[in-house]
Scaffold this active site. Structure first.
Site, mmCIF file in Angstrom:
data_model
loop_
_atom_site.group_PDB
_atom_site.id
_atom_site.type_symbol
_atom_site.label_atom_id
_atom_site.label_comp_id
_atom_site.label_asym_id
_atom_site.label_seq_id
_atom_site.Cartn_x
_atom_site.Cartn_y
_atom_site.Cartn_z
ATOM 1 C CE LYS A 178 -2.057 2.550 3.109
ATOM 2 N NZ LYS A 178 -1.981 3.827 2.362
ATOM 3 C CD GLU A 254 14.203 1.470 8.541
ATOM 4 O OE1 GLU A 254 14.616 2.431 9.226
ATOM 5 O OE2 GLU A 254 14.831 0.416 8.425
ATOM 6 C CB CYS A 288 13.129 9.763 7.717
ATOM 7 S SG CYS A 288 14.193 8.759 6.657
ATOM 8 C CD GLU A 390 9.639 13.175 11.587
ATOM 9 O OE1 GLU A 390 8.553 12.589 11.769
ATOM 10 O OE2 GLU A 390 10.559 12.686 10.895
HETATM 11 P P1 NAD Z 1 2.314 8.090 7.883
HETATM 12 O O1 NAD Z 1 2.661 7.281 9.072
HETATM 13 O O2 NAD Z 1 1.261 9.111 8.010
HETATM 14 O O3 NAD Z 1 1.859 7.157 6.664
HETATM 15 C C1 NAD Z 1 2.702 6.152 6.142
HETATM 16 C C2 NAD Z 1 1.832 5.068 5.529
HETATM 17 O O4 NAD Z 1 1.094 4.424 6.559
HETATM 18 C C3 NAD Z 1 0.805 5.584 4.511
HETATM 19 O O5 NAD Z 1 0.730 4.654 3.463
HETATM 20 C C4 NAD Z 1 -0.473 5.611 5.334
HETATM 21 O O6 NAD Z 1 -1.641 5.493 4.563
HETATM 22 C C5 NAD Z 1 -0.285 4.394 6.216
HETATM 23 N N1 NAD Z 1 -1.043 4.411 7.479
HETATM 24 C C6 NAD Z 1 -1.372 5.482 8.230
HETATM 25 N N2 NAD Z 1 -2.056 5.073 9.329
HETATM 26 C C7 NAD Z 1 -2.150 3.718 9.267
HETATM 27 C C8 NAD Z 1 -2.732 2.721 10.097
HETATM 28 N N3 NAD Z 1 -3.345 3.042 11.240
HETATM 29 N N4 NAD Z 1 -2.630 1.418 9.718
HETATM 30 C C9 NAD Z 1 -1.980 1.087 8.584
HETATM 31 N N5 NAD Z 1 -1.420 1.991 7.736
HETATM 32 C C10 NAD Z 1 -1.487 3.288 8.085
HETATM 33 O O7 NAD Z 1 3.692 8.735 7.382
HETATM 34 P P2 NAD Z 1 3.887 9.762 6.189
HETATM 35 O O8 NAD Z 1 3.327 11.077 6.650
HETATM 36 O O9 NAD Z 1 3.436 9.153 4.927
HETATM 37 O O10 NAD Z 1 5.487 9.855 6.103
HETATM 38 C C11 NAD Z 1 6.254 10.759 6.838
HETATM 39 C C12 NAD Z 1 6.866 10.062 8.054
HETATM 40 O O11 NAD Z 1 7.638 8.962 7.618
HETATM 41 C C13 NAD Z 1 7.820 10.950 8.829
HETATM 42 O O12 NAD Z 1 7.612 10.744 10.199
HETATM 43 C C14 NAD Z 1 9.196 10.422 8.426
HETATM 44 O O13 NAD Z 1 10.229 10.660 9.362
HETATM 45 C C15 NAD Z 1 8.908 8.975 8.261
HETATM 46 N N6 NAD Z 1 9.912 8.339 7.384
HETATM 47 C C16 NAD Z 1 10.851 7.521 7.944
HETATM 48 C C17 NAD Z 1 11.832 6.948 7.147
HETATM 49 C C18 NAD Z 1 12.905 6.051 7.727
HETATM 50 O O14 NAD Z 1 13.587 5.390 6.948
HETATM 51 N N7 NAD Z 1 13.073 6.009 9.032
HETATM 52 C C19 NAD Z 1 11.841 7.208 5.769
HETATM 53 C C20 NAD Z 1 10.869 8.049 5.241
HETATM 54 C C21 NAD Z 1 9.890 8.611 6.059
#
Ligand code: NAD
Length: 486
Positions: A178, A254, A288, A390
């Site tokens: 997804k 991650e 990130c 963050e």
């Molecule tokens: P998010 O957590 O809002 O969403 C990520 C994914 O999870 C999306 O596909 C979303 O639809 C899904 N999702 C959201 N709630 C869910 C649930 N309850 N159950 C299942 N799936 C769910 O994150 P974002 O806003 O898309 O991305 C930004 C975040 O990602 C920042 O915090 C960033 O630091 C982190 N990030 C971390 C890394 C790493 O390698 N550590 C890399 C990139 C981004």
């Protein structure tokens, strides 16, 4: 012109749904496409297709055949390179430079890299003594885990999706993936490439939708999912962990970061400024690994703040193809609101705004986009929200420090632990400080330089486990030890 609809890909077929949502371009707020949200029944069908496929030919074909298919997928991305770049830019607004030099090439490279790696790894073998003197031989074999849910974020959409997908497929697993609801386009193109590469139906399934009470939640809750690999916010990781606990699913996370950059008094000043510009403002601060906390030795502090301000003000908020394009928009209006709230809170908490802090003024359609100014603050204490939470935007706070031990303690006093960047000409100091930082990745005199063989991941709120090289293959396979009495 009719608006394109992104469909789900289930059991080898592209399927729409009753509920379509809008995919909005963050550059000017225009409608790019409509997206078919997968409901519970579609999630069930995708997982069932993956379960069936996992007992079929994919895991049974030889590793070298699977690796050939991975290379075919990489070639398929290359063949449609311009389409992928265009789609990634439309969804995210990121500069052409970024999408064409990082996002899409790295997306293809992930398949080539894991195809090559998977063919060369060995497993353990131990000869052991036994009382009868004949001994025994232990050896481990790798097996697929089964069905893996891959959940990806919007900041590096294709790159981060394929970073999980490639090793999971190489190890013989079947996938239900997804992408983020904000960035459905390159994932849909990838499903077409995977289809054309001849991957058997059900081995790879793609579902579009949101998180809570939608596709993401239905998927992570599903009892036939064996493992979940997730990149996104720490709070989402925590929620997924809660849901996954019932079936004790394997997890690879991650998550978010609150990364520090440390500029010591002996740093190469120009390199530190240039590196910090990248580590704060790349992808509009939506990586990130970006540095949101910058600590500068007191002897350089004023000079550093002035120079970073000057360079930040030289960034151009431009169309992706613009000649001097340095900075794109944030991903959405909703995210911009969150980022602007963080700026306002920083001001209310006593922060000194050095530059930015607001929304750039445009006289064209960018007025309806999700732009925000590159922003620098100073003057806040470590307890201020700008230093604890963050933001995920083009912003940093710069603090002065005097002693090495003091800055190490300050950098470690956070609930996150993803990455850090150190700038010093004294390599002994570089080694000494790196060892003491509570993070998964430390860069010395550079930032975002990635060798895909190395461990990548975070500690504390920043994640569980490591990806990269062998670490990815370990997560996406189950080891079985076979003990043979000789
Ligand atoms: P998010 O957590 O809002 O969403 C990520 C994914 O999870 C999306 O596909 C979303 O639809 C899904 N999702 C959201 N709630 C869910 C649930 N309850 N159950 C299942 N799936 C769910 O994150 P974002 O806003 O898309 O991305 C930004 C975040 O990602 C920042 O915090 C960033 O630091 C982190 N990030 C971390 C890394 C790493 O390698 N550590 C890399 C990139 C981004």
């Amino acid at each position: 012109m009719t608006t394109k609809t992104h469909k789900n890909y289930i059991a080898g077929e592209f399927i729409s749904s009753d509920h379509l949502f809008d995919n909005i371009n963050p550059i000017d707020g225009s409608l790019i496409s409509r997206v078919a949200e997968a409901d519970q029944a579609m999630v069930d069908n995708a997982v069932l297709a993956a379960v069936k496929a996992s007992s079929g030919e994919w895991s049974a074909i030889s590793l070298s055949e699977r690796c050939k298919v991975l290379r075919k997928i990489a070639d398929g991305i290359d063949a449609r390179f311009d389409e992928f770049v265009e789609a990634e830019i439309a969804d995210t607004g990121k500069p052409y430079e970024h999408a064409s030099k990082i996002d899409i090439p790295r997306g293809a490279e992930n398949f080539r890299f894991f195809s090559d790696l998977a063919k060369t790894v060995s497993t353990e073998c131990f000869e052991m003594d036994t009382p009868d003197g004949n001994g025994a031989l232990n050896y481990a074999i790798r097996k697929p885990m089964g069905v893996i849910a891959v959940i990806a974020p919007w900041n590096l959409p294709l790159l981060l999706l394929t970073w999980k997908l490639a090793p999971a497929l190489a190890m013989g697993n079947c996938i239900v993936a997804k992408p983020s609801e904000e960035t459905p386009s390159t994932a849909t193109l990838l499903a077409e490439v995977i289809h054309d590469a001849g991957v058997p139906p059900g081995v790879f399934n793609l579902l579009h939708g949101f998180g809570p009470n939608s596709t993401g939640e239905y998927l992570t809750k599903h009892e036939d999912i064996d493992a979940i690999t997730f990149t996104g916010e720490s709070a989402t990781g925590s929620e997924i962990m809660r849901v996954a606990a019932k079936d004790v699913k394997s997890l690879s996370f991650e998550l978010g970061g609150k990364n520090a950059a440390i500029i010591f008094e002996d740093a190469d000043f120009e390199a530190a400024i240039e590196g910090t510009m990248k580590s704060v403002f790349s992808n509009c601060g939506q990586v990130c690994l970006c540095s949101e906390r910058v600590y500068v030795h007191e002897s350089l502090f004023e000079k550093f703040v002035l120079e970073l301000k000057k360079r930040a003000e030289m960034l151009v908020e431009n169309w992706p193809e613009g000649q001097s394009m340095n900075l794109g928009p944030l991903i959405s209006q909703e995210h911009r609101k969150k980022v602007l709230d963080c700026f306002n809170r920083a001001i209310n908490e006593g922060g000194k705004l050095i530059t930015g802090g607001g929304v750039p003024k445009f006289s064209d359609t960018r007025k309806a986009g999700s732009w925000v100014e590159p922003t620098i603050f100073t003057g806040l204490g470590e307890e201020a929200s700008l230093l604890t939470d963050e933001v995920f935007g083009p912003v940093c706070h710069i603090s002065p420090f005097s002693a090495e031990n003091e800055v190490i303690d300050t950098v470690n006093s956070t609930k996150y632990g993803l990455a850090a960047a150190i700038w010093t000409k004294d390599l002994q100091k570089g080694h000494r400080v790196s060892k003491q930082l509570e993070v998964g990745v430390v860069w010395v005199n550079t930032w975002f330089l990635r060798d895909l063989r190395t461990p990548f991941g975070g500690i504390k709120l920043s994640g569980i486990g490591r990806e990269g090289g062998l670490h990815s293959l370990d997560f996406y396979s189950e080891l079985t030890n076979i003990c043979i009495k000789l």
